[in-house]
Design an enzyme around this catalytic site. Structure first.
Site, short mmCIF file in Angstrom:
data_model
loop_
_atom_site.label_atom_id
_atom_site.label_comp_id
_atom_site.label_asym_id
_atom_site.label_seq_id
_atom_site.Cartn_x
_atom_site.Cartn_y
_atom_site.Cartn_z
N ILE A 108 2.44 3.01 2.32
CA ILE A 108 3.46 3.18 3.07
C ILE A 108 4.76 2.18 2.83
O ILE A 108 5.76 2.55 2.57
CB ILE A 108 3.27 2.74 4.67
CG1 ILE A 108 2.39 3.75 5.45
CG2 ILE A 108 4.72 2.61 5.58
CD1 ILE A 108 2.10 3.37 6.83
N CYS A 146 3.33 7.61 13.32
CA CYS A 146 3.77 8.60 12.79
C CYS A 146 3.78 9.84 13.71
O CYS A 146 4.74 10.54 13.89
CB CYS A 146 2.95 9.00 11.59
SG CYS A 146 0.96 9.42 12.03
N SER A 186 -4.42 11.62 3.52
CA SER A 186 -3.35 10.90 3.88
C SER A 186 -3.78 9.72 4.94
O SER A 186 -2.76 8.84 5.11
CB SER A 186 -2.28 11.51 4.31
OG SER A 186 -2.27 11.81 5.70
N GLY A 236 0.85 -1.30 -0.08
CA GLY A 236 0.09 -0.02 0.15
C GLY A 236 0.88 1.44 0.09
O GLY A 236 1.89 1.22 -0.42
N PRO A 279 -6.90 3.05 4.80
CA PRO A 279 -7.66 1.91 5.69
C PRO A 279 -6.73 1.54 6.79
O PRO A 279 -7.49 1.16 7.88
CB PRO A 279 -7.79 0.89 4.60
CG PRO A 279 -7.69 1.46 3.23
CD PRO A 279 -6.73 2.40 3.34
N GLY A 280 -5.58 1.28 6.52
CA GLY A 280 -4.55 0.61 7.54
C GLY A 280 -4.56 1.52 8.78
O GLY A 280 -4.69 1.31 10.09
N THR A 281 -4.34 2.86 8.34
CA THR A 281 -4.45 4.04 9.53
C THR A 281 -5.73 4.07 10.35
O THR A 281 -5.58 3.94 11.56
CB THR A 281 -4.07 5.45 9.09
OG1 THR A 281 -2.73 5.23 8.54
CG2 THR A 281 -4.02 6.47 9.95
N ASN A 333 2.84 12.38 7.42
CA ASN A 333 2.66 11.37 8.51
C ASN A 333 3.36 10.02 7.99
O ASN A 333 3.86 9.28 8.75
CB ASN A 333 1.22 11.27 8.92
CG ASN A 333 0.49 10.94 7.64
OD1 ASN A 333 0.34 12.00 6.68
ND2 ASN A 333 -0.48 10.10 7.61
#
Length: 306
Positions: free
Chosen positions: A12, A127, A158, A10, A161-163, A285
């Site tokens: 990152i 982050c 920014s 993804g 989905p993971g965040t 971030n």
């Protein structure tokens, strides 16, 4: 060159891949791992000639050349990292965890990387943690920090989905690391997903209640630490002068510090602009996480940290 694998194709993981390719003199991307065969990260890696698999961690283990990989960056989620770490544990790889799973020790390169040179699984906190914990640690070098509260404001765009899936882990992990790494007696973390358009770059506020010390010494320590972080995160900077004001003797602070009586309120305002290797500059971030992970992976595998 040390071969590295990235799990998570993804935002990152893709940004980290490009950082290694463009910036690292010691690491080489040996594999890009995902679970979505159609992801942009895997497609880009293929075009760059990097071995890829959409089979997750088991696909990585089955790739030709897996034995040559020395460090694995995990840019998935806290839940997925627990599974990935267990599967990779028998193979002796160094794991750099960019999720809030916190299986291994917290690492903020400018603060405590030297203490964990032999760790096999290090955690990059969050982050917000990477941005703010150095400031808490800088103050702790000068005086006692009774309480530290951070607010990380990031552009809603920014936050993928993971965040969003890891919001609870973000606040818990960051607050714990403020204490363990930053040196505060008590830490608190808040994250704000700002929907403003055009998107704002990452802004962080650090408020500390401290013991007595020369304000000039506190400011100097913070400025030195900010310069250290900017050495591997070029877009990291103080937004304005550090504000230090005395605590009013009658100010009710028992819910924050118990019976302690802090002397100073120290407020630090930060800005983190991304390098735009994969994502827009407002995604500071993500940039600070991948920059910190890159620095950590390079130093751990190069044996520079003593």
């Amino acid at each position: 060159m040390t071969k590295a694998a990235i799990i998570g194709s993804g935002n990152i993981g893709s940004d980290l891949m490009l950082k290694i390719l463009r910036l690292s003199g010691t690491l080489q991307v040996g594999a890009m791992v995902g679970i979505d065969p159609g992801s942009d990260g895997l497609a880009r890696a293929r075009r760059l000639g990097i071995p890829v698999t959409a089979g997750g961690v088991d696909g990585l283990i089955g790739l030709p050349g897996f034995d040559e990989i020395e460090v694995v960056f995990d840019a998935t989620s806290a839940k997925a990292h627990r599974v990935n770490a267990a599967r990779l544990e028998p193979y002796g790889k160094v794991l750099v965890d960019l999720t809030p799973a916190a299986i291994g020790p917290f690492v903020v390169p400018a603060v405590n990387l030297h203490r964990h040179a032999r760790a096999r699984n290090v955690n990059m906190v969050t982050c917000g943690g990477q941005a703010t914990i150095p400031i808490v640690a800088a103050i702790s070098q000068v005086t006692h920090v009774h309480y530290a509260e951070i607010v990380a404001s990031i552009a809603s765009r920014s936050a993928g989905p993971g965040t969003r899936a890891n919001i609870d882990e973000f606040t818990e992990t960051t607050a714990k690391a403020i204490e363990v790494v930053g040196g505060a007696d008590r830490g608190k973390a808040i994250i704000v997903l700002n929907p403003a358009e055009p998107p704002m770059i990452m802004r962080d506020t650090v408020l500390c209640l401290t013991g007595d010390a020369d304000p000039a010494s506190i400011r100097a320590s913070i400025e030195t630490m900010a310069a250290d972080v900017a050495g591997y995160v070029p877009g990291y900077r103080l937004k304005q002068a550090v504000q230090i004001t005395p605590v009013d003797p009658g100010e009710p602070l028992t819910t924050l510090v118990g019976d302690a009586r802090p002397v100073w309120k120290v407020a630090t305002f930060l800005e983190v602009e991304g390098a735009a290797h994969y994502l827009p500059a407002y995604a500071g971030n993500l940039d600070i996480m991948t920059s910190a992970a890159l620095r950590t992976g390079e130093l751990l595998t190069a044996g520079i940290v003593a």
